[in-house]
Design a protein around this motif. Structure first.
Motif, PDB file in Angstrom:
ATOM      1  N   ILE A 150       0.830  -1.548  -0.089  1.00 38.06           N
ATOM      2  CA  ILE A 150      -0.011  -0.047  -0.284  1.00 38.06           C
ATOM      3  C   ILE A 150       0.796   1.346  -0.041  1.00 38.06           C
ATOM      4  O   ILE A 150       0.874   2.155  -0.678  1.00 38.06           O
ATOM      5  CB  ILE A 150      -0.908   0.117   0.931  1.00 38.06           C
ATOM      6  CG1 ILE A 150      -2.299  -1.175   0.917  1.00 38.06           C
ATOM      7  CG2 ILE A 150      -2.044   1.247   0.949  1.00 38.06           C
ATOM      8  CD1 ILE A 150      -2.705  -1.810   2.543  1.00 38.06           C
ATOM      9  N   LYS A 151       1.851   1.594   0.781  1.00 39.43           N
ATOM     10  CA  LYS A 151       2.895   2.391   0.750  1.00 39.43           C
ATOM     11  C   LYS A 151       3.258   2.880  -0.507  1.00 39.43           C
ATOM     12  O   LYS A 151       3.586   3.677  -1.160  1.00 39.43           O
ATOM     13  CB  LYS A 151       3.684   2.446   2.212  1.00 39.43           C
ATOM     14  CG  LYS A 151       4.589   3.650   2.204  1.00 39.43           C
ATOM     15  CD  LYS A 151       5.955   3.608   3.617  1.00 39.43           C
ATOM     16  CE  LYS A 151       6.631   4.342   3.481  1.00 39.43           C
ATOM     17  NZ  LYS A 151       7.934   4.705   4.370  1.00 39.43           N
ATOM     18  N   ALA A 152       4.116   1.890  -1.266  1.00 36.48           N
ATOM     19  CA  ALA A 152       4.425   2.031  -2.238  1.00 36.48           C
ATOM     20  C   ALA A 152       3.783   2.207  -3.336  1.00 36.48           C
ATOM     21  O   ALA A 152       4.391   3.368  -3.886  1.00 36.48           O
ATOM     22  CB  ALA A 152       5.638   0.266  -2.790  1.00 36.48           C
ATOM     23  N   ALA A 153       2.117   1.873  -3.057  1.00 35.42           N
ATOM     24  CA  ALA A 153       1.197   2.541  -4.085  1.00 35.42           C
ATOM     25  C   ALA A 153       1.413   3.658  -4.399  1.00 35.42           C
ATOM     26  O   ALA A 153       0.797   4.620  -5.171  1.00 35.42           O
ATOM     27  CB  ALA A 153       0.387   2.029  -4.151  1.00 35.42           C
ATOM     28  N   GLN A 154       1.269   4.000  -2.588  1.00 38.28           N
ATOM     29  CA  GLN A 154       0.728   5.446  -2.483  1.00 38.28           C
ATOM     30  C   GLN A 154       1.824   6.162  -2.824  1.00 38.28           C
ATOM     31  O   GLN A 154       1.733   7.410  -3.259  1.00 38.28           O
ATOM     32  CB  GLN A 154       0.705   5.773  -1.147  1.00 38.28           C
ATOM     33  CG  GLN A 154      -0.092   5.400  -0.480  1.00 38.28           C
ATOM     34  CD  GLN A 154      -0.704   4.776   1.001  1.00 38.28           C
ATOM     35  OE1 GLN A 154       0.133   4.840   1.736  1.00 38.28           O
ATOM     36  NE2 GLN A 154      -2.107   5.254   1.274  1.00 38.28           N
ATOM     37  N   GLU A 155       3.716   5.730  -2.537  1.00 37.80           N
ATOM     38  CA  GLU A 155       4.238   6.731  -3.084  1.00 37.80           C
ATOM     39  C   GLU A 155       4.755   6.293  -5.112  1.00 37.80           C
ATOM     40  O   GLU A 155       5.037   8.035  -5.053  1.00 37.80           O
ATOM     41  CB  GLU A 155       5.769   6.178  -2.575  1.00 37.80           C
ATOM     42  CG  GLU A 155       5.783   6.529  -1.110  1.00 37.80           C
ATOM     43  CD  GLU A 155       6.955   5.564  -1.409  1.00 37.80           C
ATOM     44  OE1 GLU A 155       7.740   4.768  -1.455  1.00 37.80           O
ATOM     45  OE2 GLU A 155       7.544   5.586   0.392  1.00 37.80           O
ATOM     46  N   ALA A 156       3.753   5.810  -5.634  1.00 35.18           N
ATOM     47  CA  ALA A 156       4.512   5.360  -6.726  1.00 35.18           C
ATOM     48  C   ALA A 156       2.888   6.967  -7.343  1.00 35.18           C
ATOM     49  O   ALA A 156       3.031   7.433  -7.963  1.00 35.18           O
ATOM     50  CB  ALA A 156       3.538   3.846  -7.403  1.00 35.18           C
ATOM     51  N   ALA A 157       1.962   6.890  -6.610  1.00 38.06           N
ATOM     52  CA  ALA A 157       0.702   7.722  -7.555  1.00 38.06           C
ATOM     53  C   ALA A 157       1.135   9.016  -6.950  1.00 38.06           C
ATOM     54  O   ALA A 157       1.358  10.120  -7.484  1.00 38.06           O
ATOM     55  CB  ALA A 157      -0.341   7.307  -6.188  1.00 38.06           C
ATOM     56  N   LEU A 158       1.751   9.477  -6.011  1.00 40.88           N
ATOM     57  CA  LEU A 158       2.021  10.632  -5.138  1.00 40.88           C
ATOM     58  C   LEU A 158       3.430  11.298  -6.683  1.00 40.88           C
ATOM     59  O   LEU A 158       3.490  12.501  -7.039  1.00 40.88           O
ATOM     60  CB  LEU A 158       2.798  10.738  -4.186  1.00 40.88           C
ATOM     61  CG  LEU A 158       1.907  10.822  -2.748  1.00 40.88           C
ATOM     62  CD1 LEU A 158       3.023  10.647  -1.492  1.00 40.88           C
ATOM     63  CD2 LEU A 158       0.996  12.453  -3.317  1.00 40.88           C
ATOM     64  N   GLY A 159       4.091  10.477  -7.284  1.00 40.29           N
ATOM     65  CA  GLY A 159       5.351  10.518  -8.186  1.00 40.29           C
ATOM     66  C   GLY A 159       4.729  10.479  -9.696  1.00 40.29           C
ATOM     67  O   GLY A 159       5.265  11.026 -10.519  1.00 40.29           O
ATOM     68  N   PHE A 160       3.006  10.379 -10.153  1.00 42.74           N
ATOM     69  CA  PHE A 160       2.657  10.703 -11.233  1.00 42.74           C
ATOM     70  C   PHE A 160       2.986  11.726 -11.493  1.00 42.74           C
ATOM     71  O   PHE A 160       2.501  12.669 -10.976  1.00 42.74           O
ATOM     72  CB  PHE A 160       1.675   9.967 -11.135  1.00 42.74           C
ATOM     73  CG  PHE A 160       0.534   9.745 -12.472  1.00 42.74           C
ATOM     74  CD1 PHE A 160       0.847   8.931 -13.203  1.00 42.74           C
ATOM     75  CD2 PHE A 160      -0.156  10.550 -12.548  1.00 42.74           C
ATOM     76  CE1 PHE A 160       0.568   8.799 -14.655  1.00 42.74           C
ATOM     77  CE2 PHE A 160      -0.552  10.529 -14.146  1.00 42.74           C
ATOM     78  CZ  PHE A 160      -0.865   9.415 -14.755  1.00 42.74           C
TER      79      PHE A 160
END
Length: 166
Positions: A150-160
């Protein structure tokens, strides 16, 4: 089959969020009219012409037509959704999330599903009902992920950052 029907119904709901934009784009409005009248070939031709000009809304619409037509062309639909999603189209982002969640046309990948759903949820173009559908999808995905995923997905989404093709 129920997942496919749910995916299509939600796509229609999300597409409704962009109806005002469709009305401003005559070729896409013509494509929608042709599709609703059952002339899928004409709708695809019109949408493809605009999609090839890097229009993300046309790309998402073309993907939907290709995915729902008989026979379906899921691989090509996924390719168009990916192009539109990368440019910031919320409908395409949502459709990729559902595809990754259910593994309908691409292998299931819950982390990718959650990332794309998070990105879609941030779109200012979503209606309240469409945003609610995205949030429901996120909840469905979240229970399948570890806290680290979940944390990794959130970080990826923030970097989009949406990247226009033109």
């Amino acid at each position: 089959m129920r997942r496919f029907i749910r995916t299509v119904m939600i796509a229609v709901l999300l597409a409704g969020a962009g109806d005002a934009a469709l009305a401003q784009t005559p070729s896409l409005a013509e494509a929608e009219t042709a599709y609703r009248q059952g002339d899928v070939g004409k709708a695809i031709a019109i949408a493809r012409a605009a999609a090839e000009q890097s229009d993300p809304q046309a790309q998402a619409l073309l993907a939907f037509y290709l995915y729902t037509k008989v026979p379906s062309e899921p691989a090509e639909a996924i390719a168009w959704w990916k192009r539109a999603a990368a440019q910031g189209d919320a409908e395409a982002q949502f459709m990729l999330a559902t595809q990754y969640l259910y593994g309908l046309a691409i292998p299931a990948d819950y982390s990718a599903a959650y990332t794309w759903a998070l990105i879609a949820s941030q779109s200012a173009r979503l209606s309240e009902s469409a945003r609610n559908e995205v949030l429901k999808l996120m909840a469905e995905i979240r229970v399948r992920l570890t806290p680290d995923a979940i944390k990794a997905a959130q970080e990826a989404a923030l970097g989009f950052r949406a990247k226009p093709e033109r």
